[in-house]
Design an enzyme around this catalytic site. Structure first.
Site, PDB file in Angstrom:
ATOM      1  N   HIS A   9      88.848 -66.436 -23.831  1.00 31.55           N
ATOM      2  CA  HIS A   9      88.103 -65.479 -24.680  1.00 31.55           C
ATOM      3  C   HIS A   9      86.606 -65.696 -24.466  1.00 31.55           C
ATOM      4  CE1 HIS A   9      87.648 -63.227 -28.697  1.00 31.55           C
ATOM      5  NE2 HIS A   9      86.414 -63.428 -28.237  1.00 31.55           N
ATOM      6  N   LYS A  69      92.356 -55.542 -26.469  1.00 34.47           N
ATOM      7  CA  LYS A  69      91.720 -56.185 -27.610  1.00 34.47           C
ATOM      8  C   LYS A  69      91.668 -55.241 -28.798  1.00 34.47           C
ATOM      9  CE  LYS A  69      89.350 -59.225 -29.926  1.00 34.47           C
ATOM     10  NZ  LYS A  69      88.041 -59.809 -29.683  1.00 34.47           N
ATOM     11  N   ASP A 123      84.883 -68.025 -27.054  1.00 32.90           N
ATOM     12  CA  ASP A 123      84.151 -66.956 -27.754  1.00 32.90           C
ATOM     13  C   ASP A 123      82.641 -67.111 -27.542  1.00 32.90           C
ATOM     14  OD1 ASP A 123      83.868 -64.607 -29.113  1.00 32.90           O
ATOM     15  OD2 ASP A 123      84.013 -65.491 -31.109  1.00 32.90           O
TER      16      ASP A 123
HETATM   17  O1  DOR Z   1      80.513 -64.092 -33.290  1.00 40.96           O
HETATM   18  C1  DOR Z   1      80.988 -63.165 -32.660  1.00 40.96           C
HETATM   19  N1  DOR Z   1      80.317 -62.565 -31.656  1.00 40.96           N
HETATM   20  N2  DOR Z   1      82.191 -62.712 -32.994  1.00 40.96           N
HETATM   21  C2  DOR Z   1      82.710 -61.608 -32.452  1.00 40.96           C
HETATM   22  O2  DOR Z   1      83.783 -61.229 -32.844  1.00 40.96           O
HETATM   23  C3  DOR Z   1      81.959 -60.832 -31.453  1.00 40.96           C
HETATM   24  C4  DOR Z   1      80.957 -61.644 -30.788  1.00 40.96           C
HETATM   25  C5  DOR Z   1      79.938 -60.803 -30.049  1.00 40.96           C
HETATM   26  O3  DOR Z   1      80.334 -59.935 -29.283  1.00 40.96           O
HETATM   27  O4  DOR Z   1      78.735 -61.043 -30.220  1.00 40.96           O
HETATM   28 ZN    ZN Z   2      84.782 -62.731 -29.272  1.00 40.18          ZN
END
Ligand code: DOR
Ligand code: ZN
Length: 371
Positions: free
Chosen positions: A17, A103, A255
């Protein structure tokens, strides 16, 4: 606690991710991910979002252009689900090998999610097709109801949407992304222990290190703001136990979500933590602290590919016990040629762990795995 080794040879990991963005930011950040990870599931929340096969393959080309030729990095593309996405387009992308997964962003749950799904009932046809062709569904699991406390949105999503979704589509392969609560850990662990091998969760480095106090240490710290937002200490502990447990239903997904400085330092700061540069060292710190380094390879390099039905990487990478202090900005890291990317100096993203010392360092070597 067991004695820690000074070298740890790992099967090369994957990031299940990541946000690589586009344009100058893509050129700046993609090399950091490609240096360490063999493959990455790339999030589709660009502007406009990646909803077609053509958009995804053009984006994949831009990513490959942004990473150096000798990295052998494979971006795995995802489709952004909307209320109006055509099930045939989705299926075509999957069968042609362009989309690895889709997603689900509940509309307005997070960054660039306005075009997301307004109600699960709107995507019944898409979910039916995905279940039939065994295409994984990746979920941002938060309700968007303004009346629900922001810290309760993940737990509410599990009760209100995920449990019914699992009942309705029992064969659908589901990843609950970047989990943040003990409710999510319990739900995924119980399902897995009950024999459901088609549900799993990714866990980020920042949710393993931070509790919600981090956002308010001596002032408002937008660098520690992400979504789902970091929670109380008891939730962080539950995540640490899950990640280091050795259970195959939990695996690595950083992430990593870089934003330009002007986006973070604003009256309405963006959610996202940029952790790609030291992600593996960050995870290693947690596993070492738990006396669970023997489970790091499973979490980082094996559970993910097995869940996705992909081959394990055959290359190795070595973590050495060599302390490094994390610089504040992306610029000073050897793995990234930021100057060539064309990103304004004032917009360079701040690194996760900036100013801290991490005790492990990644050494990239490329010999094949021997076992
Ligand atoms: O902290 C986050 N940033 N959570 C998300 O779900 C999206 C991501 C982003 O794209 O900046
Ligand atoms: Zn994310």
């Amino acid at each position: 606690m067991q004695d820690s080794p000074s070298r740890l040879v790992l099967r090369r990991p994957d990031d299940w991710h990541v946000h690589l963005r586009d344009g100058a930011m893509l050129r700046a950040v993609a090399p950091a991910t490609a240096r360490v990870f063999a493959r990455a599931i790339v999030m589709p929340n660009l502007k406009p979002p990646v909803t077609t096969v053509d958009q995804a393959s053009a984006y994949r080309d831009r990513i490959l252009k942004a990473v150096s030729e000798d990295t052998r990095f494979q971006p795995l593309m995802t489709a952004y689900l909307t209320d109006h996405l055509d099930p045939f387009e989705l299926e075509r992308g999957f069968t042609e090998g362009v989309f690895t997964a889709a997603k689900l962003y509940p509309a307005n749950a997070t960054t660039n999610s306005a075009a997301g799904v307004s109600d699960l009932s709107k995507i019944t046809k898409l979910l039916e097709r995905m279940e039939a062709i065994d295409m994984p569904l990746l979920i941002h699991g938060e309700v968007t109801d303004a009346d629900v406390d922001v810290f309760d949105r993940e737990a509410a999503f599990i009760e209100t949407h995920l449990i019914p979704l699992r009942e309705r589509y029992p064969a659908l392969r589901i990843v609950l992304e970047h989990i943040t609560t003990e409710q999510a850990v319990d739900f995924i662990r119980s399902a897995s222990l009950a024999g459901d091998s088609r549900i799993a969760a990714t866990i980020t480095p920042h949710h393993l290190h931070l509790n919600r106090n981090a956002m308010f240490m001596g002032g408002l710290r937008s660098d520690f703001y992400c979504l789902p937002v970091v929670k109380r200490e008891c939730h962080r502990r539950a995540l640490v136990k899950a990640a280091t447990s050795g259970l195959p239903c939990f695996f690595l997904g950083t992430d990593s979500a870089p934003h330009p400085r002007s986006g973070k330092e604003s009256a309405c700061g963006c959610a996202g933590i940029f952790n790609a540069v030291h992600a593996l060292e960050s995870y290693a710190a947690v596993f070492e602290q738990e006396g669970a380094l023997e489970h790091l390879q499973g979490f980082a390099s094996e559970h993910g590919p097995r869940f996705y039905g992909l081959p394990l990487n055959q290359e190795n990478l070595t973590l050495v016990k060599r302390a490094q202090t994390v610089p504040r900005r992306l610029e000073s890291t050897p793995s990234i040629q930021l100057r060539d990317a064309g990103l304004e100096a004032s917009e360079w993203p701040v690194l996760f762990h900036a100013g801290e010392t991490l005790s492990w360092s990644v050494q990239v070597d490329r010999q094949a795995q021997t076992n």
